[in-house]
Design a protein around this motif. Structure first.
Motif, PDB file in Angstrom:
ATOM      1  N   GLN A  76      85.346  57.175  15.388  1.00 42.18           N
ATOM      2  CA  GLN A  76      85.206  56.428  14.143  1.00 42.18           C
ATOM      3  C   GLN A  76      86.076  55.163  14.109  1.00 42.18           C
ATOM      4  N   GLU A  84      89.000  58.016  11.616  1.00 43.96           N
ATOM      5  CA  GLU A  84      88.911  59.338  11.012  1.00 43.96           C
ATOM      6  C   GLU A  84      90.002  59.595   9.974  1.00 43.96           C
ATOM      7  N   ALA A 100      86.061  67.425  11.877  1.00 47.02           N
ATOM      8  CA  ALA A 100      86.614  66.589  12.940  1.00 47.02           C
ATOM      9  C   ALA A 100      85.864  66.851  14.237  1.00 47.02           C
ATOM     10  N   SER A 104      86.744  62.951  18.419  1.00 44.96           N
ATOM     11  CA  SER A 104      87.409  62.131  17.407  1.00 44.96           C
ATOM     12  C   SER A 104      88.382  61.158  18.063  1.00 44.96           C
ATOM     13  N   LEU A 111      94.856  64.685  11.926  1.00 42.00           N
ATOM     14  CA  LEU A 111      93.911  64.869  10.820  1.00 42.00           C
ATOM     15  C   LEU A 111      94.339  66.017   9.924  1.00 42.00           C
TER      16      LEU A 111
END
Length: 365
Positions: A76, A84, A100, A104, A111
């Motif tokens: 991302q 993320e 996730a 990722s 995260l």
């Protein structure tokens, strides 16, 4: 949402936009997902009290403020530097799960530090020990569910990426692996990301793999990528807690059935034994209601989240989730539903077909 899509398409570099937006092959399934959702029609129920209309629900045993979760989307940070992290914060503040990805660009541990309801999506790797190590890390980080993606023995042939000779920039990495990989090595007429996944992913993932994973973790387990009722029934027998009816957003087998069309056969096949989620093509709150009406307990949100992230980081992702929740509440109320649980009473139908569960017409002798 369409405005946000157009803005993201204009703002992102062409190769990154194609990576996000594209499908496999001729992109028939990519287009069919939207066509199929557009064909579903709702039969509203009237004269019901909807003065207290709520989108609250439960997903994988955890409360959620709307029947949606953020789909597992790789890399991302391609669309925003916070990647993320921004998306996970938006999901936390919206009160919905964030899934996730194994790929990722932010690690599981980072995260988890964001807070909120974190699920971990697992690809089965060639190295089973590495696969199980990812499961261990997810458990230790406090993830509340594992989502095993089962429709990627290798990456579908995504022609936009092939034409662009797409590869990752050096500042975007699969953070759960750490090192630079073949995904960063651009090659003429090849997708470097596809080369990397073919090297890293096992094409021998089977029901025995599901059994091994089920025995390894006590976390709720979902299988993502189910389309056939037969596979759904076998998933029940394997002891999973949920399935995700999904064609990977049109990014794997081109020509696969649209997810919303698969849903009405899968739901009765599991007969309430497992939770049924759905993804692929969801763009509006009304789309979510259509999935609920056809028996899903919730949906996964993919590309719209990336559009919001591209245009405004966390604030953009929050805008997407807020809009979907508002649209869903509006659709629920107008359909005569005061809650997510009431949505199956709004039978989904297609032109020329009766609503699901409708009585056959009476005939004159």
């Amino acid at each position: 949402m369409a405005d946000l899509e157009r803005a993201a398409a204009a703002a992102l570099p062409v190769d990154i936009w194609d990576f996000v937006a594209g499908g496999s092959g001729a992109e028939l399934t990519l287009a069919a997902n939207r066509d199929a959702l557009n064909r579903v029609q709702l039969v509203p129920r009237l004269l019901r009290d909807v003065s207290r209309c709520t989108t609250d629900t439960v997903l994988l045993g955890q409360p959620a403020r709307a029947p949606m979760a953020i789909a597992p989307i790789a890399y991302q940070r391609l669309v925003h530097p916070d990647g993320e992290l921004a998306a996970a914060r938006a999901a936390r503040d919206a009160g919905v799960p964030f899934i996730a990805s194994t790929l990722s660009s932010v690690s599981i541990e980072e995260l988890a530090a964001v807070g909120g309801n974190l699920w971990f999506q697992l690809y089965w790797l060639r190295d089973t020990g590495h696969t199980m190590d990812l499961v261990r890390r997810a458990e230790e980080a406090g993830c509340t569910g594992i989502v095993l993606t089962v429709d990627v023995p290798w990456m579908g042939r995504r022609l936009r990426d092939v034409r662009n000779a797409f590869g990752l920039p050096e500042d975007v990495r699969a953070a759960n692996f750490g090192e630079l990989s073949t995904a960063h090595q651009r090659r003429s007429s090849q997708s470097a990301v596809a080369v990397h996944t073919s090297e890293a992913f096992s094409s021998a993932v089977t029901w025995a793999s599901v059994d091994l994973l089920r025995a390894r973790t006590a976390l709720p387990l979902a299988l993502k990528g189910i389309l056939a009722p037969e596979d759904a029934r076998q998933a029940v027998g394997a002891g999973v807690d949920a399935i995700v009816v999904s064609n990977h957003g049109g990014r794997q087998l081109d020509g696969a059935i649209p997810s919303i069309d698969a849903l009405p056969a899968v739901v009765p096949a599991v007969d309430g034994a497992v939770e049924v989620l759905m993804d692929s093509g969801i763009r509006t709150g009304t789309d979510i209601l259509k999935a609920l009406a056809l028996g899903a307990s919730g949906v996964l949100i993919g590309r719209p989240l990336m559009w919001g992230l591209a245009m405004g980081g966390q604030a953009g992702a929050e805008q997407v989730l807020r809009l979907l929740a508002e649209e869903l509440r509006d659709a629920l109320g107008l359909a005569g539903c005061d809650s997510v649980a009431a949505a199956p009473s709004v039978n989904g139908a297609r032109p020329g077909r009766p609503p699901a569960g409708a009585r056959p017409p009476r005939t004159t002798p």
